[in-house]
Scaffold this motif. Sequence first.
Motif, PDB file in Angstrom:
ATOM      1  N   MET A   1       0.847  -1.173   0.000  1.00  0.00           N
ATOM      2  CA  MET A   1       0.000   0.000   0.000  1.00  0.00           C
ATOM      3  C   MET A   1       0.893   1.236   0.000  1.00  0.00           C
ATOM      4  N   PRO A   2       0.779   2.093  -0.991  1.00  0.00           N
ATOM      5  CA  PRO A   2       1.618   3.291  -1.021  1.00  0.00           C
ATOM      6  C   PRO A   2       1.235   4.275   0.075  1.00  0.00           C
ATOM      7  N   SER A   3       2.218   5.008   0.528  1.00  0.00           N
ATOM      8  CA  SER A   3       1.975   6.006   1.564  1.00  0.00           C
ATOM      9  C   SER A   3       1.716   7.356   0.904  1.00  0.00           C
ATOM     10  N   ASP A   4       0.503   7.515   0.420  1.00  0.00           N
ATOM     11  CA  ASP A   4       0.160   8.778  -0.223  1.00  0.00           C
ATOM     12  C   ASP A   4      -0.891   9.518   0.598  1.00  0.00           C
ATOM     13  N   ARG A   5      -1.021  10.780   0.329  1.00  0.00           N
ATOM     14  CA  ARG A   5      -2.034  11.596   0.980  1.00  0.00           C
ATOM     15  C   ARG A   5      -3.078  11.942  -0.068  1.00  0.00           C
ATOM     16  N   ARG A   6      -4.323  11.908   0.355  1.00  0.00           N
ATOM     17  CA  ARG A   6      -5.414  12.196  -0.560  1.00  0.00           C
ATOM     18  C   ARG A   6      -6.355  13.220   0.064  1.00  0.00           C
ATOM     19  N   ARG A   7      -7.040  13.923  -0.813  1.00  0.00           N
ATOM     20  CA  ARG A   7      -8.039  14.904  -0.401  1.00  0.00           C
ATOM     21  C   ARG A   7      -9.384  14.189  -0.425  1.00  0.00           C
ATOM     22  N   VAL A   8      -9.876  13.815   0.765  1.00  0.00           N
ATOM     23  CA  VAL A   8     -11.053  12.962   0.897  1.00  0.00           C
ATOM     24  C   VAL A   8     -12.283  13.808   1.226  1.00  0.00           C
ATOM     25  N   PHE A   9     -13.361  13.602   0.457  1.00  0.00           N
ATOM     26  CA  PHE A   9     -14.639  14.267   0.681  1.00  0.00           C
ATOM     27  C   PHE A   9     -15.272  13.719   1.953  1.00  0.00           C
ATOM     28  N   ILE A  10     -15.664  14.607   2.865  1.00  0.00           N
ATOM     29  CA  ILE A  10     -16.288  14.198   4.121  1.00  0.00           C
ATOM     30  C   ILE A  10     -17.775  14.554   4.139  1.00  0.00           C
ATOM     31  N   ALA A  11     -18.097  15.786   3.799  1.00  0.00           N
ATOM     32  CA  ALA A  11     -19.482  16.268   3.761  1.00  0.00           C
ATOM     33  C   ALA A  11     -19.550  17.376   2.718  1.00  0.00           C
ATOM     34  N   THR A  12     -20.729  17.840   2.410  1.00  0.00           N
ATOM     35  CA  THR A  12     -20.904  18.864   1.391  1.00  0.00           C
ATOM     36  C   THR A  12     -19.965  20.047   1.639  1.00  0.00           C
ATOM     37  N   GLY A  13     -19.042  20.251   0.699  1.00  0.00           N
ATOM     38  CA  GLY A  13     -18.092  21.355   0.802  1.00  0.00           C
ATOM     39  C   GLY A  13     -16.937  21.138   1.759  1.00  0.00           C
ATOM     40  N   HIS A  14     -16.812  19.951   2.340  1.00  0.00           N
ATOM     41  CA  HIS A  14     -15.764  19.689   3.331  1.00  0.00           C
ATOM     42  C   HIS A  14     -14.880  18.528   2.901  1.00  0.00           C
ATOM     43  N   TYR A  15     -13.594  18.784   2.869  1.00  0.00           N
ATOM     44  CA  TYR A  15     -12.588  17.789   2.518  1.00  0.00           C
ATOM     45  C   TYR A  15     -11.509  17.786   3.587  1.00  0.00           C
ATOM     46  N   VAL A  16     -10.837  16.648   3.748  1.00  0.00           N
ATOM     47  CA  VAL A  16      -9.659  16.577   4.619  1.00  0.00           C
ATOM     48  C   VAL A  16      -8.524  15.945   3.833  1.00  0.00           C
ATOM     49  N   GLU A  17      -7.327  16.381   4.110  1.00  0.00           N
ATOM     50  CA  GLU A  17      -6.143  15.754   3.543  1.00  0.00           C
ATOM     51  C   GLU A  17      -5.698  14.712   4.553  1.00  0.00           C
ATOM     52  N   ALA A  18      -5.666  13.442   4.122  1.00  0.00           N
ATOM     53  CA  ALA A  18      -5.399  12.347   5.056  1.00  0.00           C
ATOM     54  C   ALA A  18      -4.585  11.257   4.387  1.00  0.00           C
ATOM     55  N   ARG A  19      -4.036  10.383   5.227  1.00  0.00           N
ATOM     56  CA  ARG A  19      -3.344   9.200   4.716  1.00  0.00           C
ATOM     57  C   ARG A  19      -3.997   7.975   5.322  1.00  0.00           C
ATOM     58  N   ARG A  20      -3.960   6.891   4.572  1.00  0.00           N
ATOM     59  CA  ARG A  20      -4.590   5.645   5.002  1.00  0.00           C
ATOM     60  C   ARG A  20      -3.685   4.914   5.979  1.00  0.00           C
ATOM     61  N   LEU A  21      -4.267   4.402   7.052  1.00  0.00           N
ATOM     62  CA  LEU A  21      -3.513   3.630   8.029  1.00  0.00           C
ATOM     63  C   LEU A  21      -3.481   2.160   7.619  1.00  0.00           C
ATOM     64  N   ALA A  22      -2.423   1.473   8.004  1.00  0.00           N
ATOM     65  CA  ALA A  22      -2.240   0.068   7.632  1.00  0.00           C
ATOM     66  C   ALA A  22      -3.189  -0.855   8.388  1.00  0.00           C
TER      67      ALA A  22
END
Length: 57
Positions: A1-22
């Motif tokens: 699993m690559p260690s990348d950061r993504r801009r994930v949609f959470i709610a209308t108009g709201h995003y977080v920059e996060a990384r996936r945990l193993a």
Amino acid sequence: MPSDRRRVFIATGHYVEARRLARAPARDGKVLLSVNSHRPPIEVDEARWNVAEVVRG
């Protein structure tokens, strides 16, 4: 699993920059994400993670 950061949609108009945990979440179809080291991990649908824009990777 690559260690990348993504801009994930959470709610209308709201995003977080996060990384996936193993480690695996308790529920199927979900992934654990780390937003920063000062907050607990959040759980989102795996489909949201898969379509999220890669910010750094």
